[in-house]
Design a protein around this motif. Structure first.
Motif, mmCIF file in Angstrom:
data_model
loop_
_atom_site.group_PDB
_atom_site.id
_atom_site.type_symbol
_atom_site.label_atom_id
_atom_site.label_comp_id
_atom_site.label_asym_id
_atom_site.label_seq_id
_atom_site.Cartn_x
_atom_site.Cartn_y
_atom_site.Cartn_z
ATOM 1 N N ALA A 26 0.830 -1.209 0.000
ATOM 2 C CA ALA A 26 0.000 0.000 0.000
ATOM 3 C C ALA A 26 0.864 1.257 0.000
ATOM 4 O O ALA A 26 0.551 2.242 -0.686
ATOM 5 N N GLN A 27 1.957 1.234 0.745
ATOM 6 C CA GLN A 27 2.860 2.384 0.775
ATOM 7 C C GLN A 27 3.468 2.643 -0.598
ATOM 8 O O GLN A 27 3.574 3.798 -1.035
ATOM 9 N N ILE A 28 3.868 1.579 -1.273
ATOM 10 C CA ILE A 28 4.487 1.703 -2.598
ATOM 11 C C ILE A 28 3.508 2.325 -3.592
ATOM 12 O O ILE A 28 3.905 3.065 -4.503
ATOM 13 N N LEU A 29 2.223 2.086 -3.417
ATOM 14 C CA LEU A 29 1.205 2.694 -4.273
ATOM 15 C C LEU A 29 0.873 4.117 -3.841
ATOM 16 O O LEU A 29 0.847 5.042 -4.659
ATOM 17 N N LEU A 30 0.635 4.304 -2.541
ATOM 18 C CA LEU A 30 0.082 5.564 -2.054
ATOM 19 C C LEU A 30 1.099 6.702 -1.953
ATOM 20 O O LEU A 30 0.755 7.864 -2.184
ATOM 21 N N LYS A 31 2.353 6.386 -1.632
ATOM 22 C CA LYS A 31 3.322 7.467 -1.448
ATOM 23 C C LYS A 31 3.616 8.213 -2.752
ATOM 24 O O LYS A 31 3.593 9.450 -2.773
#
Length: 214
Positions: A26-31
């Protein structure tokens, strides 16, 4: 404007919870999406319409690259690249502040703001230095000096219209950097995201907003 800022805030909240729960996918997508968000804000607010705005946009682009590099928590080389990208972002913000300096600044005011900015940097580095690996002492020291310069220049701006946002933006950015260093070198914990994520992305949004009346 309200809808844009609301959508941006929603991305930041989603990213914060992904970081607190250590959801790497999720971090790799959202950041990166959040970074694209503050770039879109700046462009929408007219960043290309003035030299000040273009310098702010340059800083935001550099910081967006820094966000991508810091997605990895295990590779020192990427962390160094992230530091470099954010340092470049700080330098762009320094030059942006130079575009909107107050015209009637006294030597006393220059001395006071310089003392406050450098003093903050020196104290921060002095506290952090014992925790740093030997090969990170000079990069972190140089980075701290650049942050101090950004704080000094932001305190010396004209504070007219939305230009006044550059000072809180610089302060929030500096505080988030301190907690990034804390997370990396002192006390690694997902809980640091409570400070890092809202302050950092809030700072970038303020930088973007400050171009509206540039």
């Amino acid at each position: 404007m309200v809808l844009l800022l609301g959508a941006y805030a929603a991305f930041i909240i989603a990213l914060l919870f992904a970081e607190l729960r250590e959801k790497r996918s999720a971090q790799i997508l959202l950041k990166p999406l959040a970074a694209l968000g503050f770039l879109f804000l700046a462009l929408n607010f007219g960043a290309l319409d003035s030299s000040y705005g273009r310098l702010i946009l340059g800083g935001l682009i550099a910081c967006a690259f820094g966000d991508v590099f810091l997605l990895s928590r295990n590779r020192t080389s990427l962390f160094r690249l992230g530091m470099l990208a954010f340092a470049v972002g700080h330098v762009f913000y320094i030059f942006a502040a130079n575009e909107i300096l107050r015209p009637d600044t006294s030597y006393l005011f220059i001395s006071l703001t310089t003392f406050l900015g450098l003093g903050t940097g020196v104290v921060t580095f002095w506290k952090l230095k014992p925790k740093l690996p030997r090969d990170m002492v000079w990069p972190v020291g140089l980075y701290t000096l650049i942050i101090s310069a950004m704080l000094i220049r932001s305190m010396q701006t004209d504070m007219t219209g939305l230009h006044l946002l550059i000072l809180p933006a610089a302060l929030l950015f500096a505080i988030s950097d301190i907690f990034v260093a804390r997370d990396r070198f002192v006390t690694p914990s997902p809980k640091n995201a409570w400070v890092i994520t809202p302050l950092y992305f809030g700072a970038q949004a303020l930088f973007a907003l400050s171009v509206l009346q540039a």
